[in-house]
Structures are given as C-alpha cells and as structure tokens.
Design a protein around this motif. Sequence first.
Motif, PDB file in Angstrom:
ATOM      1  N   LEU A  12     -14.496   2.506  11.895  1.00 62.11           N
ATOM      2  CA  LEU A  12     -14.900   1.100  11.988  1.00 62.11           C
ATOM      3  C   LEU A  12     -14.638   0.448  13.353  1.00 62.11           C
ATOM      4  N   ARG A  13     -13.413   0.591  13.868  1.00 58.13           N
ATOM      5  CA  ARG A  13     -13.074  -0.125  15.106  1.00 58.13           C
ATOM      6  C   ARG A  13     -13.714   0.496  16.338  1.00 58.13           C
ATOM      7  N   ARG A  14     -13.783   1.812  16.350  1.00 57.11           N
ATOM      8  CA  ARG A  14     -14.468   2.526  17.441  1.00 57.11           C
ATOM      9  C   ARG A  14     -15.025   3.813  16.836  1.00 57.11           C
ATOM     10  N   PRO A  15     -16.127   3.692  16.062  1.00 58.94           N
ATOM     11  CA  PRO A  15     -16.610   4.855  15.322  1.00 58.94           C
ATOM     12  C   PRO A  15     -16.950   6.011  16.256  1.00 58.94           C
ATOM     13  N   SER A  16     -16.495   7.203  15.860  1.00 61.75           N
ATOM     14  CA  SER A  16     -16.834   8.384  16.659  1.00 61.75           C
ATOM     15  C   SER A  16     -16.809   9.607  15.772  1.00 61.75           C
ATOM     16  N   TRP A  23     -22.668   7.831   9.097  1.00 60.26           N
ATOM     17  CA  TRP A  23     -22.403   6.600   8.343  1.00 60.26           C
ATOM     18  C   TRP A  23     -23.107   5.395   8.936  1.00 60.26           C
ATOM     19  N   TRP A  24     -23.112   5.340  10.278  1.00 61.56           N
ATOM     20  CA  TRP A  24     -23.634   4.147  10.961  1.00 61.56           C
ATOM     21  C   TRP A  24     -25.117   4.237  11.290  1.00 61.56           C
ATOM     22  N   ARG A  25     -25.773   5.332  10.855  1.00 63.64           N
ATOM     23  CA  ARG A  25     -27.205   5.487  11.160  1.00 63.64           C
ATOM     24  C   ARG A  25     -27.985   4.275  10.622  1.00 63.64           C
ATOM     25  N   SER A  29     -25.062  -1.281   3.334  1.00 64.31           N
ATOM     26  CA  SER A  29     -24.199  -2.298   2.730  1.00 64.31           C
ATOM     27  C   SER A  29     -24.070  -3.535   3.628  1.00 64.31           C
ATOM     28  N   HIS A  30     -24.558  -3.446   4.866  1.00 62.03           N
ATOM     29  CA  HIS A  30     -24.517  -4.613   5.765  1.00 62.03           C
ATOM     30  C   HIS A  30     -25.836  -5.384   5.792  1.00 62.03           C
ATOM     31  N   HIS A  31     -26.812  -4.932   5.021  1.00 61.41           N
ATOM     32  CA  HIS A  31     -28.125  -5.576   5.117  1.00 61.41           C
ATOM     33  C   HIS A  31     -28.096  -7.060   4.735  1.00 61.41           C
ATOM     34  N   ILE A  52     -23.097  -7.843  20.529  1.00 63.70           N
ATOM     35  CA  ILE A  52     -21.822  -7.201  20.886  1.00 63.70           C
ATOM     36  C   ILE A  52     -21.282  -6.463  19.663  1.00 63.70           C
ATOM     37  N   GLY A  53     -20.948  -5.184  19.843  1.00 67.86           N
ATOM     38  CA  GLY A  53     -20.481  -4.352  18.727  1.00 67.86           C
ATOM     39  C   GLY A  53     -21.657  -3.935  17.865  1.00 67.86           C
ATOM     40  N   CYS A  54     -22.634  -3.292  18.501  1.00 64.03           N
ATOM     41  CA  CYS A  54     -23.929  -3.044  17.833  1.00 64.03           C
ATOM     42  C   CYS A  54     -23.888  -1.917  16.814  1.00 64.03           C
ATOM     43  N   VAL A  73     -24.389  -3.930  23.183  1.00 62.52           N
ATOM     44  CA  VAL A  73     -23.229  -3.241  23.766  1.00 62.52           C
ATOM     45  C   VAL A  73     -22.265  -2.822  22.668  1.00 62.52           C
ATOM     46  N   ASP A  74     -21.557  -1.762  22.943  1.00 62.98           N
ATOM     47  CA  ASP A  74     -20.519  -1.272  22.037  1.00 62.98           C
ATOM     48  C   ASP A  74     -19.528  -0.490  22.885  1.00 62.98           C
ATOM     49  N   HIS A  75     -18.237  -0.510  22.507  1.00 61.87           N
ATOM     50  CA  HIS A  75     -17.282   0.259  23.305  1.00 61.87           C
ATOM     51  C   HIS A  75     -17.194   1.722  22.854  1.00 61.87           C
ATOM     52  N   SER A  76     -17.967   2.066  21.810  1.00 62.40           N
ATOM     53  CA  SER A  76     -18.014   3.461  21.361  1.00 62.40           C
ATOM     54  C   SER A  76     -19.241   4.150  21.962  1.00 62.40           C
ATOM     55  N   SER A 102     -16.974  -3.338  26.822  1.00 60.55           N
ATOM     56  CA  SER A 102     -16.011  -3.991  25.952  1.00 60.55           C
ATOM     57  C   SER A 102     -16.324  -5.484  25.850  1.00 60.55           C
ATOM     58  N   ALA A 103     -16.163  -6.026  24.655  1.00 63.09           N
ATOM     59  CA  ALA A 103     -16.518  -7.420  24.386  1.00 63.09           C
ATOM     60  C   ALA A 103     -15.813  -8.401  25.324  1.00 63.09           C
ATOM     61  N   GLY A 104     -14.609  -8.058  25.744  1.00 63.31           N
ATOM     62  CA  GLY A 104     -13.830  -8.979  26.570  1.00 63.31           C
ATOM     63  C   GLY A 104     -14.159  -8.881  28.046  1.00 63.31           C
ATOM     64  N   MET A 118     -22.872 -11.409  16.922  1.00 67.42           N
ATOM     65  CA  MET A 118     -21.866 -10.403  16.580  1.00 67.42           C
ATOM     66  C   MET A 118     -21.746 -10.353  15.066  1.00 67.42           C
ATOM     67  N   THR A 119     -21.889  -9.146  14.487  1.00 67.15           N
ATOM     68  CA  THR A 119     -21.654  -9.002  13.052  1.00 67.15           C
ATOM     69  C   THR A 119     -20.585  -7.941  12.840  1.00 67.15           C
ATOM     70  N   ASN A 120     -19.626  -8.266  12.025  1.00 67.14           N
ATOM     71  CA  ASN A 120     -18.587  -7.300  11.620  1.00 67.14           C
ATOM     72  C   ASN A 120     -17.801  -6.722  12.783  1.00 67.14           C
ATOM     73  N   VAL A 121     -17.552  -7.525  13.796  1.00 67.66           N
ATOM     74  CA  VAL A 121     -16.751  -7.020  14.912  1.00 67.66           C
ATOM     75  C   VAL A 121     -15.749  -8.061  15.404  1.00 67.66           C
ATOM     76  N   PHE A 124     -12.057  -7.670  14.861  1.00 70.35           N
ATOM     77  CA  PHE A 124     -11.313  -6.606  15.540  1.00 70.35           C
ATOM     78  C   PHE A 124     -10.889  -7.016  16.948  1.00 70.35           C
ATOM     79  N   LEU A 125     -11.249  -8.227  17.357  1.00 71.47           N
ATOM     80  CA  LEU A 125     -11.110  -8.590  18.772  1.00 71.47           C
ATOM     81  C   LEU A 125     -10.038  -9.639  19.024  1.00 71.47           C
ATOM     82  N   ASP A 126      -9.612  -9.682  20.267  1.00 70.06           N
ATOM     83  CA  ASP A 126      -8.765 -10.767  20.745  1.00 70.06           C
ATOM     84  C   ASP A 126      -9.731 -11.925  21.036  1.00 70.06           C
TER      85      ASP A 126
HETATM   86  C1  LIG Z   1     -17.553  -2.433  11.847  1.00 73.24           C
HETATM   87  S1  LIG Z   1     -18.655  -1.916  13.122  1.00 73.24           S
HETATM   88  C2  LIG Z   1     -20.017  -3.083  12.908  1.00 73.24           C
HETATM   89  C3  LIG Z   1     -21.311  -2.589  13.499  1.00 73.24           C
HETATM   90  C4  LIG Z   1     -22.501  -3.538  13.332  1.00 73.24           C
HETATM   91  N1  LIG Z   1     -22.334  -4.731  14.119  1.00 73.24           N
HETATM   92  C5  LIG Z   1     -22.703  -3.915  11.880  1.00 73.24           C
HETATM   93  O1  LIG Z   1     -22.461  -5.060  11.507  1.00 73.24           O
HETATM   94  O2  LIG Z   1     -23.093  -3.040  11.095  1.00 73.24           O
HETATM   95  C6  LIG Z   1     -17.854  -2.589  14.555  1.00 73.24           C
HETATM   96  C7  LIG Z   1     -18.518  -2.125  15.840  1.00 73.24           C
HETATM   97  O3  LIG Z   1     -17.980  -2.894  16.910  1.00 73.24           O
HETATM   98  C8  LIG Z   1     -17.583  -2.030  17.962  1.00 73.24           C
HETATM   99  N2  LIG Z   1     -16.473  -2.665  18.678  1.00 73.24           N
HETATM  100  C9  LIG Z   1     -15.216  -2.907  18.212  1.00 73.24           C
HETATM  101  N3  LIG Z   1     -14.462  -3.499  19.143  1.00 73.24           N
HETATM  102  C10 LIG Z   1     -15.266  -3.628  20.247  1.00 73.24           C
HETATM  103  C11 LIG Z   1     -15.045  -4.166  21.546  1.00 73.24           C
HETATM  104  N4  LIG Z   1     -13.857  -4.669  21.918  1.00 73.24           N
HETATM  105  N5  LIG Z   1     -16.071  -4.158  22.423  1.00 73.24           N
HETATM  106  C12 LIG Z   1     -17.282  -3.643  22.073  1.00 73.24           C
HETATM  107  N6  LIG Z   1     -17.544  -3.105  20.854  1.00 73.24           N
HETATM  108  C13 LIG Z   1     -16.538  -3.109  19.943  1.00 73.24           C
HETATM  109  C14 LIG Z   1     -17.193  -0.734  17.271  1.00 73.24           C
HETATM  110  O4  LIG Z   1     -17.230   0.359  18.150  1.00 73.24           O
HETATM  111  C15 LIG Z   1     -18.225  -0.665  16.156  1.00 73.24           C
HETATM  112  O5  LIG Z   1     -19.399  -0.008  16.541  1.00 73.24           O
END
Ligand SMILES: C[S@@+](CC[C@H](N)C(=O)[O-])C[C@H]1O[C@@H](n2cnc3c(N)ncnc32)[C@H](O)[C@@H]1O
Length: 208
Positions: A12-16, A23-25, A29-31, A52-54, A73-76, A102-104, A118-121, A124-126
């Motif tokens: 979730l935080r940095r999927p790899s 899973w993320w294809r 469940s996020h639709h 951000i966090g795509c 953008v995504d950090h993964s 990175s988002a910051g 930004m959705t679901n990210v 996870f951020l500051d």
């Molecule tokens: C839970 S997934 C959500 C993905 C998508 N936005 C969604 O709603 O289905 C969180 C995504 O945010 C990315 N992410 C987390 N922290 C990040 C950061 N600081 N900068 C950029 N991307 C980040 C993760 O790598 C991951 O792909």
Amino acid sequence: MAAMDVLVDRMLRRPSGVLARRWWRDMKSHHDIFRDALAALRPVSDDHVIEIGCGGGTFASWMLRSGCRVTAVDHSADMVALTRRNNAEAVAAGRLAVATASAGELPFPAGKFSAAVMTNVFFFLDAAPVVAELVRVLAPGGRVVVHTLAADRPAAVVPRPVVRRMRLYSDDELAGLFETAGFTSVSVGRVGGGSFQLVTAIRGDIEH
Ligand SMILES: C[S@@+](CC[C@H](N)C(=O)[O-])C[C@H]1O[C@@H](n2cnc3c(N)ncnc32)[C@H](O)[C@@H]1O
C-alpha cells in the motif's frame, strides 16, 4: 519494523513486486472512491491535472476520458511502470506523463497545473509540506480534490495494521491545513457512508 508493517508498505505505502503489481492493475474496490473524486474534480479538456500517488493508473485513465492532460506521480517505480503500461495510448499521444517523484518534493515548476487530485494516499503523508507543494504547483484558481480516510472510525473500513501506518485528521484539522497553506473555498465533506473525507479547495491568488 514489524512483519505486518512491512507487508502494508509493500502492498500500500510503496507497492512493489509481482503481487503488488497484479493487485494494483485495476483496484476495483476503489471504483466508488474514484467516482466520488471524479465528480468533485470534474476535469475538462483544458485541464492539466496532477495526480499524486497514482498507483496502477486507473484513476488517471478515468480522468483522461474528459480530454484533459494528466501528469501522474508515484514514489514507487513499479507503480509508475504500471501506470504507463495501463495507459500506453495516452502516454504515446502525449496526454499522460508519469514520473517517479515524492509528494513532498514535486519536480515541477510553480503554477504548472490547473488541478490536483489524490486518492488513498494523503493518509500516508506528512500533510503540511505536501499541501504546501500543492499550492506551489497549482496555478492561481487551480482546484484540488483529496479523498482520504476520516479519523473518527477508521477501523470500520480499513484493517487496524493499516490504520496504524496512517495519519488521520478531523474535518476541522483538514480544513485548517488547506486554509493555512493558501487555499480558499475549502470544504471537507463526507462520502463512502461517512467514513471518508473529500476535501475540495481552490488555490488562492497568493505569492510564495
Ligand atoms: C494505497 S495506494 C493508492 C493508489 C491510487 N491512488 C488509488 O486510490 O487506487 C497509495 C499510492 O501512493 C503512493 N505513495 C505513497 N506515498 C507517496 C509519496 N510520499 N509520494 C508519492 N507517492 C506516494 C504509493 O506508492 C501508492 O502507489
């Protein structure tokens, strides 16, 4: 770090890895979340939206149907590759750019985008430095939409080990974060049966 924290980060935080990529294809469940975010954002063909966090790029493909341009953008690195693969035509047409970032610390000049999402990210951020980055990269009048989990009953929708890795805010705290950074018309609504917050705001005409 506890094994469960490693798993949450890996998925979730940095999927790899293979599993995360599968899973993320298309995270079905996020639709519902994507529908709520899209209805709030209402992209149009003149927009250049930063997402951000795509993740795997499903929401980017939904936005692209409006005719807008998207920079995702995504950090993964794995999620960046998946977003490109899932939207190969839009990338080839120059309508979608995807970057590892990175988002910051967004590698874009001030005022480049007309909207941000930004959705679901956010959880996870500051938050403060990220909201400051949103203000910087948005043009005056630019819209922002953030879909995140509310602090009052997170365990009702997200497993506890995941919640432990999150930063959650009350509606007032969220509104304050965006107003302090320079957004106007800030609204924090509830969606998803009240468990999620949907922040909408406009970047004010301020100097930084
Ligand atoms: C839970 S997934 C959500 C993905 C998508 N936005 C969604 O709603 O289905 C969180 C995504 O945010 C990315 N992410 C987390 N922290 C990040 C950061 N600081 N900068 C950029 N991307 C980040 C993760 O790598 C991951 O792909």
